[in-house]
Design a protein around this motif. Structure first.
Motif: not given
Length: 409
Positions: A30-35, A42-48, A97-99, A352-357
């Motif tokens: 999931a980390a390497i596939a984030t881009p 349309g996933v943002d950093l918090a979703g990732a 088909p969806s997040f 989750v914490v780092v993505g949020g902050v």
């Protein structure tokens, strides 16, 4: 021991390690596939962060229970079940088909991951003894950085994130075939009494709880960085997606050096608390330097290598301490399961914490998160030696194992 038995012992250890690597690849993909996920869904950093963090939810809730189940139904069966669940969930994720449906598939992958990483050490505990067991546990602790590194290297080779998901499922199937061919089944779970009673014994063991807390804090620090490392490198070093994957893989795989060094140092009498205290301090200081951006890009990447390499001392030391904390052989899977609950808590909170902050305040806000976790890990390290010493009398009365299928080394 004859040559055939030696080869069999080594084969078992390497097959179990391979299963762990496959499980870690599913975590790290999931980390390497984030881009790619950002572009496709349309996933943002918090979703990732949630895609990595939700992987840990079932392990967080039921790690000790999973250990009890593994002990009751058999470690080999549990390992095969875990690989099967991982393969099926990966296929479901690739077809999602969806997040939202992808998140559900990641939750199921987390169940397979939990069964694999609890059953693996149980097999090593059952089939190895003496110095070979110490070496096997040291090698087993390499599964996480090795699988993460494999994901980082392989991810940029795929044009779509779905291709990475399909390949991960295929590897899980191959690993299951290897387990079926190479690992003998235990003749008995060796677990007397009630499941709840044995879980309670581990939960009331101060040493086992400290190991779980230590693993939680380590995982929080590790995944606070590695869940977003490719993105951090792309932004801070202005490099391509593929280059970020390769550098992230290098940063992940150097963690193995710390894993193996811990096994070497423990054999030579190094203090368990001292190793964890030293590694926590280095991770905390490095994390501050990485996220606050005080240094040039190249120096920042060197800090990532230091963070990973020295940090590898912690999981190997904690895993090698599980038999001491459990006291009885049949309690080891439950103790490992409790440690995995801690690990999954860190896997959930870190991204989750780092993505949020980070989404709210930028990368600088992640530095204090890592530093606070490092300080708490240092306190745990100071308390651990005395707790392990109090657990030792329970082990002294336990008989030496002599079960069918043990590999005596």
């Amino acid at each position: 021991m004859n040559v055939a038995r030696q080869l069999r012992a080594r084969l078992v250890v390497w097959v179990v390690l391979g299963c762990g690597v496959v499980a870690a690849l599913h975590l790290g993909k999931a980390a390497i596939a984030t881009p790619l996920l950002q572009a496709d869904l349309g996933v943002d950093l918090a979703g990732a962060g949630w895609l990595t963090g939700i992987f840990a939810v079932l392990g967080l809730l039921g790690g000790a229970a999973a250990g009890a189940v593994v002990a009751a139904v058999g470690d080999r069966r549990a390992l095969l079940l875990g690989l099967g669940v991982t393969a099926v969930a990966g296929v479901a994720g690739a077809a999602a088909p969806s997040f939202e449906l992808l998140l559900i598939s990641r939750l199921l992958e987390g169940l397979g991951f939990l069964l694999i990483i609890v059953a693996g050490p149980a097999i090593l505990e059952r089939l190895t003894t003496g110095a070979a067991r110490d070496s096997a546990f040291s090698l087993w602790s390499c599964f996480m950085p090795s699988g993460m590194a494999l994901a980082m290297v392989a991810g940029p080779l795929f044009q779509t994130w779905q291709g990475l998901w399909w390949t991960g499922s295929a590897l899980a199937v191959i690993a299951a075939v290897a387990v079926g061919c190479c690992i003998p089944a235990g003749v008995s779970s060796g677990m007397p009494g009630r499941l709840l009673g044995n879980i309670r014994r581990v939960l009331f063991s101060r040493a086992s709880v400290l190991l779980a807390v230590g693993f939680a804090l380590y995982s929080l620090m590790f995944f606070a960085l590695f869940s977003f490392l490719p993105v951090v490198l792309m932004e801070r070093m202005d490099i391509s997606y593929r280059s970020a994957g390769l550098l992230s893989a290098l940063a992940s795989v150097v963690n193995v050096s710390g894993n193996l060094a811990a096994g070497y140092l423990l054999k030579r009498g190094a203090g368990r608390g001292s190793l964890i205290l030293f590694a926590s301090g280095v991770m905390g200081a490095s994390g501050i330097g990485i996220f606050l951006g005080w240094f040039e890009p190249q120096a920042t990447f060197l800090l990532c290598l230091l963070f990973s390499a020295v940090g590898g001392l912690i999981p190997a030391t904690l895993l090698a301490s599980a038999p001491l904390a459990a006291g009885e052989t049949f309690l080891v899977p439950i103790a490992v399961g409790l440690m995995m609950q801690g690990s999954n808590l860190g896997q959930l909170l870190g991204p989750v914490v780092v993505g949020g902050v980070t989404a709210a305040f930028g990368w600088n806000a992640a530095g204090p998160v890592v530093l606070l976790a490092a300080l708490a890990a240092g306190v745990t390290a100071l308390l651990l030696p005395a707790a392990l010493q109090r657990s030792e009398p329970a082990k002294e009365g336990s008989p030496e194992r002599s079960r069918s299928g043990d590999v005596q080394c």
